[in-house]
Design an enzyme around this catalytic site. Structure first.
Site, PDB file in Angstrom:
ATOM      1  N   CYS A 111      48.762  65.454  14.399  1.00  9.83           N
ATOM      2  CA  CYS A 111      50.202  65.300  14.209  1.00  9.83           C
ATOM      3  C   CYS A 111      50.386  65.071  12.724  1.00  9.83           C
ATOM      4  O   CYS A 111      50.054  64.001  12.213  1.00  9.83           O
ATOM      5  CB  CYS A 111      50.781  64.136  15.000  1.00  9.83           C
ATOM      6  SG  CYS A 111      52.525  63.885  14.622  1.00  9.83           S
ATOM      7  N   CYS A 114      53.308  62.208  12.029  1.00 10.38           N
ATOM      8  CA  CYS A 114      53.099  60.792  12.349  1.00 10.38           C
ATOM      9  C   CYS A 114      51.867  60.661  13.228  1.00 10.38           C
ATOM     10  O   CYS A 114      50.756  60.792  12.736  1.00 10.38           O
ATOM     11  CB  CYS A 114      54.339  60.180  12.987  1.00 10.38           C
ATOM     12  SG  CYS A 114      55.130  61.210  14.241  1.00 10.38           S
ATOM     13  N   SER A 115      52.033  60.406  14.505  1.00 10.11           N
ATOM     14  CA  SER A 115      50.851  60.182  15.339  1.00 10.11           C
ATOM     15  C   SER A 115      51.087  60.635  16.772  1.00 10.11           C
ATOM     16  O   SER A 115      50.573  60.020  17.699  1.00 10.11           O
ATOM     17  CB  SER A 115      50.472  58.698  15.311  1.00 10.11           C
ATOM     18  OG  SER A 115      51.583  57.928  15.740  1.00 10.11           O
ATOM     19  N   CYS A 116      51.868  61.685  16.978  1.00 10.32           N
ATOM     20  CA  CYS A 116      52.119  62.155  18.336  1.00 10.32           C
ATOM     21  C   CYS A 116      50.797  62.539  18.990  1.00 10.32           C
ATOM     22  O   CYS A 116      49.978  63.235  18.387  1.00 10.32           O
ATOM     23  CB  CYS A 116      53.080  63.339  18.326  1.00 10.32           C
ATOM     24  SG  CYS A 116      54.673  62.895  17.614  1.00 10.32           S
TER      25      CYS A 116
HETATM   26 FE    FE Z   1      53.800  62.229  15.535  1.00 10.64          FE
END
Ligand code: FE
Length: 222
Positions: A111, A114-116
């Site tokens: 991602c 961000c951190s999906c």
């Molecule tokens: Fe994300």
């Protein structure tokens, strides 16, 4: 994160917590004292994310796809529904797509924003997944990133990088290892590591199985 409710008064241990864990514990203690949360409920949530919503879910999805061509086909067409049929359902609005490795193509998920991450099948993301170096280098230099994970692919293997979003999250279906024809789904699932489903690794070979070998926790997870 530690939730050591068996020893709530052991302040010596509290002092050993890292600052973040200490703050979480202090917050939990205050909320518990005010009657706003029930420690048993907190434990249940942590237990859920550590053991029930963990990469074992994804491993079962992969093992079923390896064993059942019809399921694999469904997983390729509608991963959200195929995964939900095994009881793994995500939060609202989270759609899954399964990307299948082949001898020609290796898939890697990231991602960049961000951190999906596909929580329902892989659980809590590793720290490196959220780190800026991984998020940028996975796109700029995926082959170099894989090498850092100890995975060197033939130059002829194409690497496809999939950028997860809040709306669409990917999981990698690694290739089924050789010499696994006789294994059932349960044993096959043991070969499917979290990293193999992110694409920073491949499925283990049966010979790699041993005590503690299934879910290696490296320094990168700390
Ligand atoms: Fe994300």
């Amino acid at each position: 994160m530690t939730h050591d409710h068996d020893h709530p008064h052991d302040h010596h241990h509290d002092n050993d917590l890292d600052p973040f864990a200490a703050r979480v514990k202090a917050l939990e203690t205050v909320l518990t004292q005010k009657g706003l949360i029930d420690p048993a409920a907190v434990d249940a949530i942590v237990e859920t994310y550590e053991h029930k919503v963990g990469p074992r879910n994804g491993a079962r999805v992969v093992a079923k796809a390896w064993s059942d061509p019809e399921f694999a086909d469904w997983l390729a067409r509608d991963a959200t529904a195929a995964i939900a049929s095994l009881g793994y359902t995500g939060r609202q609005g989270e759609h899954m797509q399964a990307v299948f490795n082949s001898p020609d193509t290796h898939n890697l998920i990231v991602c960049t924003l961000c951190s999906c991450y596909p929580w329902t099948v892989l659980g809590v993301p590793p720290v490196w997944y959220k780190a800026p170096p991984y998020r940028s280098q996975a796109v700029i230099n995926p082959r170099g990133v894989l090498a850092e994970f100890g995975l060197v692919l033939p130059e002829t293997t194409r690497i496809r990088v999939w950028d997860s979003t809040a709306e669409l999250r990917y999981m990698v279906v690694p290739m089924r290892p050789a010499e696994t024809e006789d294994l059932g789904e349960e044993d096959l699932a043991k070969l499917v590591t979290r990293d193999a489903m992110i694409g920073t690794g491949v499925a283990l070979r049966p010979g790699a199985l041993g005590p503690g070998a299934l879910w290696p926790v490296t320094g990168a997870d700390a």
